[in-house]
Design a protein around this motif. Structure first.
Motif, PDB file in Angstrom:
ATOM      1  N   TYR A  24      69.675  15.078 -44.385  1.00 52.23           N
ATOM      2  CA  TYR A  24      69.285  15.386 -45.761  1.00 52.23           C
ATOM      3  C   TYR A  24      68.066  16.307 -45.791  1.00 52.23           C
ATOM      4  O   TYR A  24      68.050  17.321 -46.501  1.00 52.23           O
ATOM      5  N   LEU A  25      67.043  15.942 -45.012  1.00 47.84           N
ATOM      6  CA  LEU A  25      65.825  16.759 -44.995  1.00 47.84           C
ATOM      7  C   LEU A  25      66.117  18.167 -44.465  1.00 47.84           C
ATOM      8  O   LEU A  25      65.593  19.165 -44.987  1.00 47.84           O
ATOM      9  N   GLY A  26      66.948  18.248 -43.433  1.00 53.09           N
ATOM     10  CA  GLY A  26      67.290  19.547 -42.873  1.00 53.09           C
ATOM     11  C   GLY A  26      67.991  20.438 -43.875  1.00 53.09           C
ATOM     12  O   GLY A  26      67.665  21.620 -44.016  1.00 53.09           O
ATOM     13  N   ARG A  27      68.971  19.862 -44.586  1.00 50.19           N
ATOM     14  CA  ARG A  27      69.702  20.654 -45.576  1.00 50.19           C
ATOM     15  C   ARG A  27      68.794  21.069 -46.731  1.00 50.19           C
ATOM     16  O   ARG A  27      68.848  22.209 -47.209  1.00 50.19           O
ATOM     17  N   LEU A  28      67.958  20.132 -47.176  1.00 52.34           N
ATOM     18  CA  LEU A  28      67.083  20.413 -48.305  1.00 52.34           C
ATOM     19  C   LEU A  28      66.138  21.572 -47.999  1.00 52.34           C
ATOM     20  O   LEU A  28      65.995  22.517 -48.795  1.00 52.34           O
ATOM     21  N   LEU A  29      65.512  21.530 -46.854  1.00 47.46           N
ATOM     22  CA  LEU A  29      64.563  22.592 -46.509  1.00 47.46           C
ATOM     23  C   LEU A  29      65.281  23.910 -46.226  1.00 47.46           C
ATOM     24  O   LEU A  29      64.793  24.989 -46.587  1.00 47.46           O
ATOM     25  N   ALA A  30      66.448  23.811 -45.575  1.00 49.40           N
ATOM     26  CA  ALA A  30      67.204  25.027 -45.274  1.00 49.40           C
ATOM     27  C   ALA A  30      67.647  25.728 -46.552  1.00 49.40           C
ATOM     28  O   ALA A  30      67.701  26.964 -46.598  1.00 49.40           O
ATOM     29  N   GLU A  31      67.965  24.961 -47.587  1.00 51.43           N
ATOM     30  CA  GLU A  31      68.363  25.557 -48.863  1.00 51.43           C
ATOM     31  C   GLU A  31      67.249  26.412 -49.457  1.00 51.43           C
ATOM     32  O   GLU A  31      67.505  27.323 -50.249  1.00 51.43           O
ATOM     33  N   HIS A  32      66.013  26.100 -49.085  1.00 46.15           N
ATOM     34  CA  HIS A  32      64.862  26.854 -49.590  1.00 46.15           C
ATOM     35  C   HIS A  32      64.328  27.817 -48.513  1.00 46.15           C
ATOM     36  O   HIS A  32      63.146  28.197 -48.523  1.00 46.15           O
ATOM     37  N   THR A 120      60.883  13.499 -55.271  1.00 42.86           N
ATOM     38  CA  THR A 120      61.772  14.543 -55.772  1.00 42.86           C
ATOM     39  C   THR A 120      61.840  15.699 -54.781  1.00 42.86           C
ATOM     40  O   THR A 120      60.882  15.962 -54.033  1.00 42.86           O
ATOM     41  N   ALA A 121      62.973  16.369 -54.790  1.00 39.74           N
ATOM     42  CA  ALA A 121      63.159  17.497 -53.886  1.00 39.74           C
ATOM     43  C   ALA A 121      62.130  18.594 -54.142  1.00 39.74           C
ATOM     44  O   ALA A 121      61.576  19.180 -53.211  1.00 39.74           O
ATOM     45  N   VAL A 122      61.854  18.856 -55.426  1.00 37.81           N
ATOM     46  CA  VAL A 122      60.898  19.904 -55.778  1.00 37.81           C
ATOM     47  C   VAL A 122      59.519  19.576 -55.214  1.00 37.81           C
ATOM     48  O   VAL A 122      58.831  20.441 -54.654  1.00 37.81           O
ATOM     49  N   GLU A 123      59.108  18.341 -55.338  1.00 35.95           N
ATOM     50  CA  GLU A 123      57.787  17.933 -54.872  1.00 35.95           C
ATOM     51  C   GLU A 123      57.680  18.052 -53.358  1.00 35.95           C
ATOM     52  O   GLU A 123      56.673  18.550 -52.822  1.00 35.95           O
ATOM     53  N   LEU A 124      58.731  17.597 -52.655  1.00 37.42           N
ATOM     54  CA  LEU A 124      58.699  17.648 -51.196  1.00 37.42           C
ATOM     55  C   LEU A 124      58.708  19.087 -50.690  1.00 37.42           C
ATOM     56  O   LEU A 124      57.908  19.451 -49.803  1.00 37.42           O
ATOM     57  N   VAL A 125      59.600  19.899 -51.242  1.00 35.53           N
ATOM     58  CA  VAL A 125      59.676  21.294 -50.792  1.00 35.53           C
ATOM     59  C   VAL A 125      58.364  22.010 -51.083  1.00 35.53           C
ATOM     60  O   VAL A 125      57.863  22.788 -50.253  1.00 35.53           O
ATOM     61  N   SER A 126      57.764  21.774 -52.228  1.00 36.19           N
ATOM     62  CA  SER A 126      56.494  22.402 -52.573  1.00 36.19           C
ATOM     63  C   SER A 126      55.409  22.013 -51.580  1.00 36.19           C
ATOM     64  O   SER A 126      54.603  22.854 -51.150  1.00 36.19           O
TER      65      SER A 126
END
Length: 346
Positions: A24-32, A120-126
């Motif tokens: 999940y973390l890999g996909r989330l960060l890769a998307e950004h 939230t995804a936004v918070e983590l990616v930020s």
């Protein structure tokens, strides 16, 4: 882009023992467009940390005693400019203050960011992007430190070269001096010539200097009352710092000699200084000095300092002995050699 080709500081290392968390973390960060590497076991953690990732993202479950110790060792061996950010994802049942205190004790050199799940995804990616920016600034510091070290080494090298040149000039001037006043005048003039060529290289913002610049700096003080008694001509050619310094000192000696004894000691005397670069497969540089209109010339019974220096310096510079001829109508000095020995950037 191949992940293995990316700079380590641009990558995020994900440490998560549960496959679903890592995926999940890999996909989330890769998307950004954040480059990631993942690890789930502590036995290969030293290898994953070795290239010093930009950011470490670790789930609470990954913080085993072995992992804590391995990361602590990595943090302790970081270079002085580095401070790897660590993003910790706490489980919902944890006591944040207690975890913060414990990790602060175990990892005193870590830049820690805590998020309690669910986040939230936004918070983590930020947060991860902000941490990567921190690493970017650290990398700038690293590059500035490396540049400063290199500049200090270069400065040390150049100062030693200058001191060696000054020492050599002093000794040769002392051996040829007939009085304190003569020694002071000659030594001052030779140091001035050395200063001029170093100034020319400095203002050119590089390690090269053109022959035209060297000639102008050497001859301009003697072009008085609008009389162009010293004519310099030749194509655009640049020399290395060392070759430029040598040529400047040689021209200073030739000019000084012409003022004292040669063409420039008479009102109608003239000097022609020229250079040319051949167009052969292996280019050769030729330089010439020719005096005219001065007093009758006779070859001296023994060579003075200036003649000895010019002969030795030009031979070392070009790899060929110069021709120094005391002709009846004026001194002539010529030399040529392979251009690559003295070349700057064309």
């Amino acid at each position: 882009m191949d992940e293995s080709s990316l700079p380590a500081l641009d990558q995020v290392l994900i440490l998560a023992p549960y496959r679903k968390d890592a995926d999940y973390l890999g996909r989330l960060l890769a998307e950004h467009e954040i480059n990631v590497r993942s690890g789930s076991r502590t036995d290969n953690l030293p290898g994953l940390l070795h290239p010093s990732p930009g950011v470490l993202v670790a789930t609470h479950e990954a913080l085993t005693p072995d992992a804590l110790a391995t990361v602590a060792t990595h943090l302790e061996t970081q270079p002085s400019w580095a401070e790897m950010p660590i993003v910790v994802l706490l489980d919902r049942a944890s006591r944040p203050d207690q975890v913060r205190n414990e990790l602060g004790r175990v990892w005193p050199r870590a830049r820690l960011l805590f998020y309690q799940r669910p986040v939230t995804a936004v918070e983590l990616v930020s947060g991860v992007q902000s941490a990567l920016l921190v690493r970017l600034r650290q990398r700038d510091v690293r590059d500035h430190i490396a540049q400063e070290v290199e500049l200090r080494r270069e400065l040390n090298h150049r100062v030693k070269n200058i001191l060696a040149s000054v020492t050599s000039i002093f000794e040769m001037t002392r051996r040829g001096a007939t009085s304190i006043d003569a020694f002071a005048e000659d030594f001052r003039g030779r140091l001035s010539a050395l200063d001029k060529v170093h100034s020319a290289v400095f203002h050119a913002e590089g390690d090269t200097v053109s022959i035209a610049e060297i000639a102008a700096l050497t001859f301009d003080p003697y072009r008085l009352s609008g009389k162009d008694r010293i004519v310099a001509h030749g194509p655009p050619v640049t020399l290395s710092r060392e070759a430029g310094t040598t040529l400047a000192l040689c021209l200073h000696e030739l000019t000084t000699n012409a003022i004292k004894y040669g063409a420039l000691s008479h009102p109608e005397g003239r000097v022609q200084f020229g250079w040319d670069l051949s167009q052969a497969e292996t280019p050769e540089l030729a330089i010439s000095w020719k005096e005219s209109g001065g007093p009758d010339v006779e070859e001296p019974s023994h060579a003075g300092y200036g003649t000895r220096y010019v002969r030795s310096a030009l031979a070392g510079m070009f790899g060929q002995k110069p021709v120094i001829a005391f002709e009846a109508d004026g001194l002539r000095c010529e030399v040529n050699g392979v251009f690559s020995r003295v070349a700057g950037n064309l």
